[in-house]
Design a protein around this motif. Structure first.
Motif, PDB file in Angstrom:
ATOM      1  N   TYR A 414       0.880  -1.167   0.000  1.00 35.11           N
ATOM      2  CA  TYR A 414       0.000   0.000   0.000  1.00 35.11           C
ATOM      3  C   TYR A 414       0.915   1.214   0.000  1.00 35.11           C
ATOM      4  CZ  TYR A 414      -3.543   3.423   1.075  1.00 35.11           C
ATOM      5  OH  TYR A 414      -4.365   4.519   1.007  1.00 35.11           O
ATOM      6  N   LEU A 415       0.992   1.911  -1.134  1.00 34.19           N
ATOM      7  CA  LEU A 415       1.964   2.978  -1.335  1.00 34.19           C
ATOM      8  C   LEU A 415       1.273   4.329  -1.361  1.00 34.19           C
ATOM      9  CD1 LEU A 415       4.022   1.290  -4.202  1.00 34.19           C
ATOM     10  CD2 LEU A 415       4.572   1.332  -1.762  1.00 34.19           C
ATOM     11  N   GLU A 416       1.700   5.200  -0.469  1.00 29.99           N
ATOM     12  CA  GLU A 416       1.199   6.572  -0.483  1.00 29.99           C
ATOM     13  C   GLU A 416       2.172   7.496  -1.208  1.00 29.99           C
ATOM     14  OE1 GLU A 416       0.328   7.655   3.526  1.00 29.99           O
ATOM     15  OE2 GLU A 416      -1.059   6.003   3.824  1.00 29.99           O
ATOM     16  N   SER A 417       3.385   7.044  -1.423  1.00 33.65           N
ATOM     17  CA  SER A 417       4.381   7.796  -2.175  1.00 33.65           C
ATOM     18  C   SER A 417       5.462   6.825  -2.619  1.00 33.65           C
ATOM     19  CB  SER A 417       4.985   8.926  -1.332  1.00 33.65           C
ATOM     20  OG  SER A 417       5.660   8.397  -0.197  1.00 33.65           O
ATOM     21  N   ILE A 418       6.225   7.229  -3.628  1.00 35.66           N
ATOM     22  CA  ILE A 418       7.342   6.420  -4.123  1.00 35.66           C
ATOM     23  C   ILE A 418       8.567   7.307  -4.090  1.00 35.66           C
ATOM     24  CG2 ILE A 418       8.198   4.951  -5.976  1.00 35.66           C
ATOM     25  CD1 ILE A 418       5.352   4.818  -7.061  1.00 35.66           C
ATOM     26  N   GLY A 419       9.483   7.010  -3.183  1.00 35.18           N
ATOM     27  CA  GLY A 419      10.639   7.883  -3.011  1.00 35.18           C
ATOM     28  C   GLY A 419      11.665   7.763  -4.121  1.00 35.18           C
ATOM     29  N   ASN A 420      11.855   6.558  -4.642  1.00 34.53           N
ATOM     30  CA  ASN A 420      12.852   6.325  -5.690  1.00 34.53           C
ATOM     31  C   ASN A 420      12.240   5.401  -6.741  1.00 34.53           C
ATOM     32  OD1 ASN A 420      15.047   5.698  -7.299  1.00 34.53           O
ATOM     33  ND2 ASN A 420      16.468   5.542  -5.590  1.00 34.53           N
ATOM     34  N   PRO A 421      11.450   5.969  -7.667  1.00 32.06           N
ATOM     35  CA  PRO A 421      10.773   5.118  -8.650  1.00 32.06           C
ATOM     36  C   PRO A 421      11.713   4.348  -9.554  1.00 32.06           C
ATOM     37  CG  PRO A 421      10.090   7.424  -8.882  1.00 32.06           C
ATOM     38  CD  PRO A 421      11.103   7.383  -7.800  1.00 32.06           C
ATOM     39  N   ARG A 422      12.892   4.926  -9.859  1.00 27.57           N
ATOM     40  CA  ARG A 422      13.846   4.212 -10.707  1.00 27.57           C
ATOM     41  C   ARG A 422      14.224   2.884 -10.072  1.00 27.57           C
ATOM     42  NH1 ARG A 422      17.185   9.329 -11.852  1.00 27.57           N
ATOM     43  NH2 ARG A 422      18.249   8.785  -9.948  1.00 27.57           N
ATOM     44  N   PRO A 782      13.587  13.828 -13.207  1.00 23.45           N
ATOM     45  CA  PRO A 782      14.598  13.778 -12.144  1.00 23.45           C
ATOM     46  C   PRO A 782      14.522  12.522 -11.288  1.00 23.45           C
ATOM     47  CG  PRO A 782      13.596  15.957 -12.250  1.00 23.45           C
ATOM     48  CD  PRO A 782      12.805  15.076 -13.168  1.00 23.45           C
ATOM     49  N   LEU A 783      13.323  11.954 -11.124  1.00 22.22           N
ATOM     50  CA  LEU A 783      13.183  10.753 -10.311  1.00 22.22           C
ATOM     51  C   LEU A 783      13.168   9.480 -11.146  1.00 22.22           C
ATOM     52  CD1 LEU A 783      10.564  11.761  -7.601  1.00 22.22           C
ATOM     53  CD2 LEU A 783      12.956  11.230  -7.270  1.00 22.22           C
ATOM     54  N   PHE A 784      12.423   9.506 -12.247  1.00 24.88           N
ATOM     55  CA  PHE A 784      12.270   8.313 -13.064  1.00 24.88           C
ATOM     56  C   PHE A 784      13.488   8.036 -13.934  1.00 24.88           C
ATOM     57  CE2 PHE A 784       8.298   6.029 -13.259  1.00 24.88           C
ATOM     58  CZ  PHE A 784       7.469   6.785 -12.460  1.00 24.88           C
ATOM     59  N   GLY A 785      14.200   9.099 -14.311  1.00 20.61           N
ATOM     60  CA  GLY A 785      15.142   8.938 -15.402  1.00 20.61           C
ATOM     61  C   GLY A 785      14.368   9.097 -16.696  1.00 20.61           C
ATOM     62  N   PRO A 786      14.640   8.267 -17.720  1.00 20.31           N
ATOM     63  CA  PRO A 786      13.977   8.450 -19.017  1.00 20.31           C
ATOM     64  C   PRO A 786      12.529   7.982 -19.007  1.00 20.31           C
ATOM     65  CG  PRO A 786      15.429   6.547 -19.072  1.00 20.31           C
ATOM     66  CD  PRO A 786      15.644   7.191 -17.744  1.00 20.31           C
ATOM     67  N   VAL A 787      11.668   8.754 -19.685  1.00 20.79           N
ATOM     68  CA  VAL A 787      10.254   8.399 -19.864  1.00 20.79           C
ATOM     69  C   VAL A 787       9.945   8.528 -21.349  1.00 20.79           C
ATOM     70  CG1 VAL A 787       7.869   8.968 -19.315  1.00 20.79           C
ATOM     71  CG2 VAL A 787       9.629   9.216 -17.562  1.00 20.79           C
TER      72      VAL A 787
END
Length: 908
Positions: A414-422, A782-787
């Motif tokens: 159960y995720l309320e946020s994702i600190g490091n999506p990469r 900045p968080l995901f890298g390439p999209v």
């Protein structure tokens, strides 16, 4: 290329980039801090060197060197962070290791390490090598050379086991090891394996403690500390429980210690329930005691505002600096249902039954409700973590643990946020291949983040986040209820082989509802058996056996509503369902008496002690919920059977060196970044096999005529400014120009129609073959890298949001899926008698754009706004590429580091 360095007061030196400083995790699961060496570190270096053995010094310098001279100290601490780079590793403010490289000639540097003896064997040399290699890459170093004495086997293995292609030579009694430091797939794979082992080790200590200290335990019954003591005792914790209360002699009949340091023997985990402003003192006490990790129940941190945010930042920094991992603050706690541990170190009085699922959540309030729901459904858990503000330990850490935990077969998040999506995406892609991950993500449409969750804003659209979940094989559901619906199926039934469903039941009305629900979620009803209201248990058994034996059936939906005046019918049918479910290799879901979960009647005993074993048949109160859960599991089963990513032939032929040279050349002259001109775009795209249609930028009629003549006429004049090129009326384009007179008409008309023609960005191109317009674009988040995104060109697709997204690197099938999953995809496949376009070429372009963006983080944004897809190929009519210096070059892809809060000196 790294960000532009600011000069320091030292002549000829530069300031190191901020991302060279990081918290890191060692092989044993404890933390340390890595940062560049500074002149002020002389005293630290002297103290460190005095603790190093003579043998280690000899291995480092090839001669007895009991002390460092003033000249040595000056040379080692004064580095320019460019040609001479030194990194030190700290624990509790003490230096325990140092590594450095010195450039010998352009692109070639000598590397060396020195690790304090008592800390050798903790993977420190490997960590330093990773971080030095990343620093070297950013500074233009291509190769490292290391000179090592032959009997220093530990250091030789450090280099050879790093995943690089190491060449060795032997001269004058010294081994010379030379290797390129490109982040190859092998080197990155080695790094990820080490990261996995370290993070698994750090979490395993939390779940298998031999002793637990409750700091803040109270004699009052209504306090948090007393509740924690009660839950540990009543949960039958197998280890030792210690209570810490400086103002009491005993708590709940157990002796109370004044501080953690007074407790005899070792303490593995400390549960902290003291006021927020006292937590830091507790950290220092626990560090001195050698505690492995803290579970901070205390509130009063980032969830309360800026002051609490600063307090939380200090708490995390202090914990990590002393080697401690931290769950919380503001956490509900942790639970391990393994009977050999039986740990309930939480505020919940509910100890869930033993099961097959591990659960991670961030909200303490929801955590209690979740545990009650788990118990009511008879689902069962292996382990549970409610991480509160998730300041240190996160879902990524738990995924690393559950991947190796044999007892955990299903992961619930159960995720309320994702600190490091990469990192989340990278780990989840791997874990999902072995174990299904079911996730609920709050704030999904708004991208909102609760108070206390210190994460950066995701610039990528919400659809990109959803795509990342699908790409990683995560079963993303809409609610907690649906999560448990899916989990109970995954925990007790085998995966389906396909989408074909049989419906067997004694209610015609519910059977029709089930068929409608199945069709609406992409399942295929191949068999529907209506048994009638007076069906017996034998009728059910025969029908279920026939459905399971049918090769055209992949799963079964069973419906049972008890008939009137038939005593014992429900027990008889339940026995049949349980028996068939235990023996079936195809999944069975049921609507049995409208019950929810795995009712006692449908459970199969489990020798492992779980509440319900494999083969138990889950029941759903509505047939729609049963079918929806089955559809989610079918999609996951299809994903698992698709092969993993492989390098495409086009990616192997990409000219990466040329592409990097083009980008670096631009950034050296324009360190703030800029848009590439046409020639630069042409060269960059050509390096990846993307051929840009010849284009002439023109600013006058004479230039437009000259361009038309150069191209041999049959040309187009069009405006390319962003605010014009997607006009639905196409008033910015004039086609089929064959003479200077026609060009004059076109030029005059467009200058009259277009507002502010001086900024229109006119270009002349040869007419392209007809085709369907498509767009391919990427951005560097900045968080995901390439999209990466794909869609049909034009304003309608933009208005309707009809675009598909993926996160590079792509699997072999991702480009195919992207092209087909947009709603307008029939336009590419012969819609209403039109020609079928060369879809394979479109997929190739998608893969190549993805590869380019994956290889070059300096490319801030890339667009192919108009690609005409025809029957015999595709024409790339335009492009826009912006390059910018990279402040943090996806450093967590190439080196191990722990995430930090936004605003810290370290990047997350």
């Amino acid at each position: 290329m790294s960000d532009v360095d600011a000069t320091t007061d030292e002549p000829g030196t530069t300031a190191p980039p901020r991302h060279w400083e990081a918290d890191v995790l060692l092989r044993d699961g404890r933390t340390a801090h890595i940062r560049p060496m500074q002149p002020e570190d002389r005293a630290l270096l002297v103290e460190f060197y005095a603790r190093v053995s003579d043998q280690s010094k000899y291995y480092r310098f090839f001669s007895p060197m009991p002390e460092l001279s003033e000249r040595d100290l000056d040379r080692f601490t004064r580095v320019d962070h460019r040609d001479r780079v030194a990194l030190i590793l700290l624990v509790a403010g003490k230096m325990i290791a140092v590594g450095r490289y010195d450039t010998i000639r352009p692109g070639y540097a000598e590397v060396a390490f020195l690790v304090e003896d008592k800390h050798q064997g903790r993977g420190i040399g490997q960590l330093l090598l990773e971080h030095l290699a990343q620093a070297g890459r950013e500074r233009g170093v291509e190769e490292f050379v290391a000179e090592v004495l032959p009997d220093n086997q530990a250091m030789i293995h450090t280099f050879k086991d790093a995943g690089y292609q190491v060449k060795s030579a032997f001269e004058d009694g010294v081994m010379e090891l030379v290797f390129r430091i490109d982040p190859t797939e092998t080197a990155i794979g080695v790094m990820e394996q080490r990261e996995h082992r370290a993070e698994h080790a750090s979490i395993e200590r939390f779940f298998s403690p031999r002793s637990v200290a409750i700091i803040g335990a109270s004699r009052r019954q209504d306090t948090i500390g007393r509740a924690l003591v009660r839950h540990l005792v009543l949960g039958n914790f197998s280890g030792r429980i210690h209570v810490v209360n400086p103002s009491a002699d005993s708590v709940a009949g157990m002796p109370a210690w004044k501080s953690v340091g007074e407790i005899p023997g070792e303490v593995d985990v400390a549960i902290v329930a003291v006021p927020a402003d006292a937590v830091q003192d507790v950290v220092l006490d626990c560090a001195a005691k050698g505690v492995h990790g803290l579970v901070v129940i205390s509130s009063g941190f980032a969830e309360t505002g800026e002051e609490g945010r600063q307090r939380q930042r200090r708490l995390v920094g202090l914990s990590r600096s002393y080697g401690l991992r931290l769950i919380g603050p503001n956490a509900l706690g942790i639970i391990n249902t393994d009977p050999e541990v039986s740990l309930n170190a939480s505020l919940s009085s509910v100890m869930p039954p033993r099961g097959r699922a591990g659960f991670f959540c961030q909200s303490g309030a929801l955590g209690s409700a979740i545990l009650e729901k788990v118990q009511n459904r008879g689902l069962g858990l292996t382990t549970f973590v409610s991480a509160g503000n998730r300041a240190d330990v996160s879902g990524n850490d738990l995924l690393q643990y559950w991947e190796e935990d044999d007892a955990t077969e299903v992961v619930l998040l159960y995720l309320e946020s994702i600190g490091n999506p990469r990192k989340f995406s990278r780990i989840a892609r791997r874990v999902s291949r072995r174990k299904p991950i079911v996730a609920v993500r709050s704030g999904r449409s708004s991208q909102g983040v609760p108070m206390g969750h210190a994460v950066r804003k995701i610039a990528a659209p919400a659809q990109a986040v959803d795509a990342m979940f699908r790409q990683a094989g995560i079963i993303q559901v809409e609610s907690l209820e649906e999560m448990f619906d899916v989990a109970q199926l995954l925990a007790h039934q085998p995966l389906p082989r396909g989408r074909r469903v049989a419906i067997v039941g004694n209610s015609d009305a519910l059977g029709l509802l089930a068929a409608d629900a199945a069709n609406s979620v992409g399942l295929v009803v191949n068999k529907q058996v209506a048994l009638g209201a007076d069906a017996t248990a034998e009728d059910f058994e025969d029908a279920l056996d026939a459905a399971i034996d049918d090769p055209e059936v992949d799963s079964v939906v069973a419906i049972f509503i008890p008939p009137l005046n038939v005593a014992g019918a429900r027990e008889d049918v339940a026995n049949v369902l349980a028996a068939v479910g235990e023996q079936s290799d195809k999944p069975i879901v049921s609507t049995f008496l409208g019950t929810e979960g795995v009712p006692e009647l449908l459970r199969v005993p489990d020798v492992a002690g779980s509440s319900a074993g494999r083969g138990s048949v889950p029941s759903y109160p509505e047939v729609e919920a049963a079918v929806r859960a089955l559809a989610r599991v079918v999609e996951y089963a299809v994903w698992v059977r698709v092969p993993q990513a492989g390098s495409s032939a086009e990616a192997e032929t990409a000219d990466r060196d040329t592409a990097r040279h083009i980008v670096n050349e631009v950034l050296m002259k324009h360190p703030e970044g800029r848009e590439l001109d046409f020639r630069e775009q042409h060269r960059l795209l050509d390096a990846y096999g993307i051929h840009l249609w010849e284009t002439y930028a023109v600013e006058s009629l004479d230039e437009a005529v000259a361009a038309g003549e150069e191209l041999g006429w049959d040309v187009v004049l069009k405006a390319t400014a962003d605010h014009l090129r997607d006009r639905p009326d196409l008033a910015h384009v004039w086609r089929n120009i064959d003479t200077p007179e026609e060009m004059q008409d076109a030029w005059t008309t467009l200058n009259q129609v277009i507002t502010d023609p001086a900024r229109a960005g006119f270009v002349v191109q040869r007419n392209a073959p007809p085709g369907v317009p498509v767009t391919i674009a990427t951005m560097e988040d900045p968080l995901f890298g390439p999209v990466l995104s794909f869609g049909i060109g034009g304003p309608l697709s933009e208005l309707l949001g009809d675009r598909s997204y993926r996160i590079p690197p792509l699997a072999d099938h991702d480009a195919q899926d992207m092209v087909r999953e947009i709603k307008a995809s029939p336009l590419l496949f012969g819609y209403r008698g039109s020609e079928i376009v060369d879809v394979a070429e479109i997929e190739r372009l998608v893969r190549q754009v993805a590869q380019l963006q994956h290889d070059l983080p300096q490319v801030r944004a890339l667009q192919l706004p108009l690609v005409l897809a025809g029957a015999d190929g595709a024409t790339v009519l335009g492009a826009s590429v912006r390059v910018e210096p990279v402040k943090d070059p996806r450093s967590d892809w190439f080196v191990r580091r722990l995430s930090t809060m936004p605003g810290d000196t370290l990047p997350g």
